[in-house]
Design an enzyme around this catalytic site. Sequence first.
Site, PDB file in Angstrom:
ATOM      1  N   SER A 177      33.666 -65.206  -3.297  1.00  0.00           N
ATOM      2  CA  SER A 177      34.612 -65.024  -3.986  1.00  0.00           C
ATOM      3  C   SER A 177      35.650 -65.993  -4.261  1.00  0.00           C
ATOM      4  O   SER A 177      35.967 -66.267  -3.148  1.00  0.00           O
ATOM      5  CB  SER A 177      35.231 -63.577  -3.759  1.00  0.00           C
ATOM      6  OG  SER A 177      36.225 -63.103  -4.701  1.00  0.00           O
ATOM      7  N   GLY A 178      36.131 -66.286  -5.103  1.00  0.00           N
ATOM      8  CA  GLY A 178      37.089 -67.554  -5.147  1.00  0.00           C
ATOM      9  C   GLY A 178      36.579 -68.988  -5.075  1.00  0.00           C
ATOM     10  O   GLY A 178      37.478 -69.723  -4.978  1.00  0.00           O
ATOM     11  N   THR A 212      33.477 -68.443 -11.892  1.00  0.00           N
ATOM     12  CA  THR A 212      33.839 -68.267 -13.355  1.00  0.00           C
ATOM     13  C   THR A 212      34.326 -69.559 -13.717  1.00  0.00           C
ATOM     14  O   THR A 212      34.022 -69.531 -15.100  1.00  0.00           O
ATOM     15  CB  THR A 212      35.152 -66.977 -13.293  1.00  0.00           C
ATOM     16  OG1 THR A 212      34.382 -65.882 -12.529  1.00  0.00           O
ATOM     17  CG2 THR A 212      35.296 -66.819 -14.492  1.00  0.00           C
ATOM     18  N   ASN A 267      40.866 -63.958  -4.412  1.00  0.00           N
ATOM     19  CA  ASN A 267      41.073 -64.829  -5.617  1.00  0.00           C
ATOM     20  C   ASN A 267      41.853 -64.032  -6.658  1.00  0.00           C
ATOM     21  O   ASN A 267      41.788 -62.822  -7.067  1.00  0.00           O
ATOM     22  CB  ASN A 267      39.549 -64.609  -6.439  1.00  0.00           C
ATOM     23  CG  ASN A 267      39.434 -65.706  -7.706  1.00  0.00           C
ATOM     24  OD1 ASN A 267      40.463 -66.078  -8.294  1.00  0.00           O
ATOM     25  ND2 ASN A 267      38.070 -65.661  -7.983  1.00  0.00           N
ATOM     26  N   SER A 327      39.775 -62.729  -9.633  1.00  0.00           N
ATOM     27  CA  SER A 327      38.307 -62.381  -9.143  1.00  0.00           C
ATOM     28  C   SER A 327      37.532 -61.612 -10.294  1.00  0.00           C
ATOM     29  O   SER A 327      37.957 -60.429 -10.857  1.00  0.00           O
ATOM     30  CB  SER A 327      38.496 -61.550  -7.812  1.00  0.00           C
ATOM     31  OG  SER A 327      37.114 -61.465  -7.181  1.00  0.00           O
ATOM     32  N   SER A 328      36.288 -62.009 -10.391  1.00  0.00           N
ATOM     33  CA  SER A 328      35.483 -61.139 -11.408  1.00  0.00           C
ATOM     34  C   SER A 328      35.060 -59.894 -10.658  1.00  0.00           C
ATOM     35  O   SER A 328      34.275 -60.157  -9.525  1.00  0.00           O
ATOM     36  CB  SER A 328      34.382 -62.050 -11.765  1.00  0.00           C
ATOM     37  OG  SER A 328      34.544 -63.090 -12.230  1.00  0.00           O
ATOM     38  N   GLY A 358      30.967 -62.968  -6.215  1.00  0.00           N
ATOM     39  CA  GLY A 358      30.511 -63.680  -5.016  1.00  0.00           C
ATOM     40  C   GLY A 358      30.227 -62.713  -3.902  1.00  0.00           C
ATOM     41  O   GLY A 358      30.984 -61.495  -3.623  1.00  0.00           O
ATOM     42  N   GLU A 407      30.859 -60.908  -0.502  1.00  0.00           N
ATOM     43  CA  GLU A 407      32.063 -60.716  -0.066  1.00  0.00           C
ATOM     44  C   GLU A 407      32.085 -59.999   1.203  1.00  0.00           C
ATOM     45  O   GLU A 407      31.018 -59.204   1.417  1.00  0.00           O
ATOM     46  CB  GLU A 407      32.763 -59.625  -1.301  1.00  0.00           C
ATOM     47  CG  GLU A 407      33.137 -60.210  -2.276  1.00  0.00           C
ATOM     48  CD  GLU A 407      33.806 -59.175  -3.234  1.00  0.00           C
ATOM     49  OE1 GLU A 407      33.444 -57.921  -3.079  1.00  0.00           O
ATOM     50  OE2 GLU A 407      34.368 -59.546  -4.271  1.00  0.00           O
TER      51      GLU A 407
HETATM   52  N1  LIG Z   1      37.123 -76.638 -11.137  1.00  0.00           N
HETATM   53  C1  LIG Z   1      38.576 -76.028 -10.870  1.00  0.00           C
HETATM   54  N2  LIG Z   1      39.553 -76.973 -11.026  1.00  0.00           N
HETATM   55  C2  LIG Z   1      40.603 -76.274 -10.682  1.00  0.00           C
HETATM   56  N3  LIG Z   1      40.728 -74.969 -10.125  1.00  0.00           N
HETATM   57  C3  LIG Z   1      39.701 -74.139  -9.757  1.00  0.00           C
HETATM   58  C4  LIG Z   1      38.312 -74.753 -10.273  1.00  0.00           C
HETATM   59  N4  LIG Z   1      37.653 -74.069  -9.997  1.00  0.00           N
HETATM   60  C5  LIG Z   1      38.225 -73.012  -9.505  1.00  0.00           C
HETATM   61  N5  LIG Z   1      39.595 -72.880  -9.640  1.00  0.00           N
HETATM   62  C6  LIG Z   1      40.555 -72.257  -9.113  1.00  0.00           C
HETATM   63  O1  LIG Z   1      40.222 -71.200  -8.078  1.00  0.00           O
HETATM   64  C7  LIG Z   1      40.470 -69.864  -8.730  1.00  0.00           C
HETATM   65  C8  LIG Z   1      39.361 -68.989  -8.630  1.00  0.00           C
HETATM   66  O2  LIG Z   1      37.865 -69.598  -9.273  1.00  0.00           O
HETATM   67  P1  LIG Z   1      37.006 -68.517  -9.751  1.00  0.00           P
HETATM   68  O3  LIG Z   1      37.903 -67.389 -10.412  1.00  0.00           O
HETATM   69  O4  LIG Z   1      36.078 -69.202 -10.647  1.00  0.00           O
HETATM   70  O5  LIG Z   1      36.176 -67.890  -8.550  1.00  0.00           O
HETATM   71  P2  LIG Z   1      35.036 -67.190  -8.735  1.00  0.00           P
HETATM   72  O6  LIG Z   1      33.844 -67.927  -8.052  1.00  0.00           O
HETATM   73  O7  LIG Z   1      34.665 -66.671  -9.942  1.00  0.00           O
HETATM   74  O8  LIG Z   1      35.185 -65.886  -7.892  1.00  0.00           O
HETATM   75  P3  LIG Z   1      35.091 -64.394  -8.192  1.00  0.00           P
HETATM   76  O9  LIG Z   1      33.721 -64.252  -7.248  1.00  0.00           O
HETATM   77  O10 LIG Z   1      35.768 -63.625  -7.131  1.00  0.00           O
HETATM   78  O11 LIG Z   1      35.132 -64.068  -9.299  1.00  0.00           O
HETATM   79  C9  LIG Z   1      40.623 -70.053 -10.051  1.00  0.00           C
HETATM   80  O12 LIG Z   1      41.481 -68.988 -10.683  1.00  0.00           O
HETATM   81  C10 LIG Z   1      41.175 -71.419  -9.983  1.00  0.00           C
HETATM   82  O13 LIG Z   1      42.653 -71.431 -10.051  1.00  0.00           O
HETATM   83 MG   LIG Z   2      34.590 -64.973 -10.914  1.00  0.00          MG
END
Ligand SMILES: Nc1ncnc2c1ncn2[C@@H]1O[C@H](COP(=O)(O)OP(=O)(O)OP(=O)(O)O)[C@@H](O)[C@H]1O
Ligand SMILES: [Mg+2]
Length: 1079
Positions: A107-108, A112, A157, A160-161, A387, A389
């Site tokens: 996660s994070g 996404t 996050n 977070s999805s 992701g 957790e």
């Molecule tokens: N390529 C990137 N460039 C800039 N910031 C990023 C990038 N990827 C992720 N982030 C930052 O990290 C944060 C978390 O990313 P994201 O929501 O994609 O995580 P995730 O893997 O989907 O987590 P979860 O499993 O909780 O959904 C985003 O809100 C963003 O601020």
């Molecule tokens: Mg996500």
Amino acid sequence: MEVKTSLLDNMIGVGDMVLLEPLSEDSFLENLRNRFDHNEIYTYIGSVVISVNPYRSLPIYTPDKVEEYRNRNFYELSPHIYALADEAYRSLRDQDKDQCILITGESGAGKTEASKLVMSYVAAVCGKGQEVNKVKEQLLQSNPVLEAFGNAKTVRNDNSSRFGKYMDIEFDFKGDPLGGVISNYLLEKSRVVKQPRGERNFHIFYQLLSGASDDTLKKLKLERDFSKYNYLSLDSAAVNGLDDAASFRTVRNAMQIVGFMEDEMQSVLQLVAAVLKLGNIEFKPESRCNGTDESRIKDKNDLKEMCELLGIEQSVLERAFSYRTVEAKLEKVSTTLNVAQAYYARDALAKNLYTRLFSWLVTRINESIKAQANARHKVMGVLDIYGFEIFEDNSFEQFIINYCNEKLQQIFIELTLREEQEEYVREGIEWTNIEYFNNAIICDLIENNQNGILAMLDEECLRPGTVTDETFLDKLNTICAEHQHFESRLSKNSKFLNDHSLPHSCFRIQHYAGKVLYRTEGFVDKNNDLLYRDLSQAMYKATHSLIKQLFPEGNPAKVNLKRPPTAGFQFKASVGTLMRNLQTKNPNYIRCIKPNDKKASHIFTESLVRHQVRYLGLMENVRVRRAGYAFRQPYEPCLERYKMLCKRTWPHWRGPAREGVETLMVDLQVPTDEFSYGRSKIFIRNPRTLFFLEERRRQCLEDLATLIQKIYRGWKRRTEFLQLKKSQIVVAAWYRRFAQQKKYVKIKSATTMVQSYTRGWQARKLLRELKYQKRCKEAVTTIAAYWHGTQVRREYRKFFRANAGKKIYEFTIQRIMQKYFLGLKHNMPPMSPIDKNWPARPYRFLDGVHKELQRIFHLWRCKKYRSRFTEEKKAVYEEKLEASEIFKDKKALYSSSVSQPFKGDYLEISKNPKYQKLSSAVEEKVLLADVVNKINRANGKGTARIFLLTKKNVVLADQKTGQVKASVPLLDLASVSVSTLSDGFFALRLKQGSASAIKGDFLLSSEHLIEIITKLHRTGATAADQDQLNIDISDEFLVQFKQDKVCVKFMRGAARNGNSVSCKRKNNRLLEVWVPTTA
Ligand SMILES: Nc1ncnc2c1ncn2[C@@H]1O[C@H](COP(=O)(O)OP(=O)(O)OP(=O)(O)O)[C@@H](O)[C@H]1O
Ligand SMILES: [Mg+2]
């Protein structure tokens, strides 16, 4: 000029871990850190992309970057998620292979974000056009909607999805997007009613309260204040860098683009509001007389408002919160709910309401974005699932989430590690096995149908009797105790008996990503996912159409006593489907790594990353990759792809594909250690060799394209030329035909003209001849006819009717004439010549005859009359006639003389003795004897004289004495002058030089002037050899008196002596004679 770059250009560390030297976990981490520090967040392991979350926006996602990576080979440019997206898109478009992009990480870690980057890249590079752009826009805009309802701020996050998402994007054969299908997996619904410390509920609640207009909030019966709602945690309601109000507008806009109707959006917001209201409903205990506790709603206002929002009858819902009806077979048992149960029912309703709304949203979006065309689609799946957790307190949700991640890891292992190694063995490639951890055993622990944890849980849930989380744990402890990845205090495995980190109510699983401690509390409940039927029936009774639609099981007509499938069962099934789906597609991996726990940029926590590198099996991945081959392909497609690089294989290779590929490699002089021949595939060790082949192919394709273009252009021009030539011939033929036709028409018309003239001439000639013949014939006929006619008429004339007419006519005319003449005879006018009478004309046609007869009759009558005359009388009349010829219409006196008979001898000169002397003196016979007045020229007075006319002389004698005063021979008379008036004056003019002329002319006056002059004229005419006597009739004439000439002028007017003529001498030369007008 195209900039030629390579993975190896300006490289920070190594872009591809396969090239890392020496390879160890430390060097791996160091390489990652080094690159991360230089903002190089992407690193490859062969075709797998490692993405380290930068936690800040980097300028590497610009449209220029998109262009840079577009249509470039994967290893050509520095590592980027776009390279992977491009590779996947191109092999989908060009090689017709369905793709899936598997994004994993905890996660994070940026899954996404990565999925959105992939989608935006594909949207940017695929086809364009109004329809395609709309599809793209709808696909992209589905993200903000789902994120608003399915994402939340967690400690790990901020976005977070809280659901798993797998999206299939469908493309047509050209690579244009047609639509998509979204599958969602297990929304973390417990978050709706309760959020862990430092976390928030789903974004939409905060967005609605912050971003909706006052009016909307009023309609939804909401207040802007978060603190008014029990379901919203307050400690982290505001999140740094998150503008809920702006996000709300974005979401509304996105919903509009995706195709939500205004009323649908309203319904959705009403349901969100209803969930908030539901959270505010509180219960209080109320003891009943039988000793049991019953719950009562504390303040009914929220309930009322919620019911109003959803169109539910308040009493129905109130009852549903107080009672639970259990139906078993034909029996219905209604029990009251205590406060705890009421709260449980409320939360269950809220959770169900929200999850169903979420699922409805996904379905509704799918409806909008689904591909229209029925044609075969190519599919690119993008998997962005929650992701892995590990929380302090992990519950059923984490268990499910981690199970899913376990499955994904397995797919990764299957396809990258195991499958790859197995393939080498299968293909007979020399290979030293590389050890890696296969998590299949963990998956088995969870999902095994007989003794898997999920199966145990289901068994517990379905088991009659008292079922609690403890009984479930007991069961686990008995069944899974032996499993090497299962840990529990109470299990038979004595290893954990004294492990105090493992509470009694928990079990621990050694996941691939680490050990996770799960608290069994709530497992049974959540797996059962029970919503009291009273509540679903209450919801079904709502007038709100969406609510009704969300609770179909509430329909009393469809009461189903069967238990619905458990949450675990459903999830397992959907994960199974997902895995099968992914296995049919060409996988592309993005492994997301979280560099720190603080959501901070520039921090690279080594231990954290090391842990992730380990559990993600990245080191094994590199090892397998390094030991193995970067690229493999079955011989047939390989030969098909590169056969144009060698003359011997191009265009057709007749032998087996493998031999073709071998020939190709020899011909291209690829070093032998760069590739190996497997049984059915060629294995290329180094990406560079692949680049080399690809580059040669690209050049060759360009040459081939040029050749094709050349041939095509040649063919096109030649075809055009031939066509032109053909057309020219056609045109020429047509033109010639036209010209000849024109000429022919001209000649034809000329010929016709000549012919017509000739024919005309001939015809005319003939005609003339014929006419002549005809005339001759006609003449003959006419003559014959006339002749016959004459003959016939001669013979038959008497019988002709036609003659009768003529005869009648003639007879009638004869009769008329007869009658006319007889009539005339009887009506003859008197014989007097002066009688004017004549009978009237009886018929007009006799007009001419009548007049002629009148004239003849008159002439005859005159002749008769004349025949009666004697000689004397004749002489008298002759004289009268002569007088008339001389004087008629010339002298006024004439008319008075007509009735006077010409006596001649008025003086009876022979008888009267008085004139005896005179008579004897005049020897000749006296023709006329009268008394005249001789005018005296001196005074104009008259002197009476006797005037005698004989055959030869004119004698003037004195009246008294009878003495001859003058005798003038007629021969000496030149002329006689008289006036035109009624006077009796006349002048005898004598011939000049005659003897008589000595005394001069005589001016005389007589009463018988007409007779005297007539006789003088007659006598003069009969006198021998002399010209007729001239008679001048004029009112002014000259009279010669001796030497003098006197003018005698006659004038009309009153004379001095009354009515008689007076003569007066005016002067020597003028004698005026006044003739009275009445005379
Ligand atoms: N390529 C990137 N460039 C800039 N910031 C990023 C990038 N990827 C992720 N982030 C930052 O990290 C944060 C978390 O990313 P994201 O929501 O994609 O995580 P995730 O893997 O989907 O987590 P979860 O499993 O909780 O959904 C985003 O809100 C963003 O601020
Ligand atoms: Mg996500």
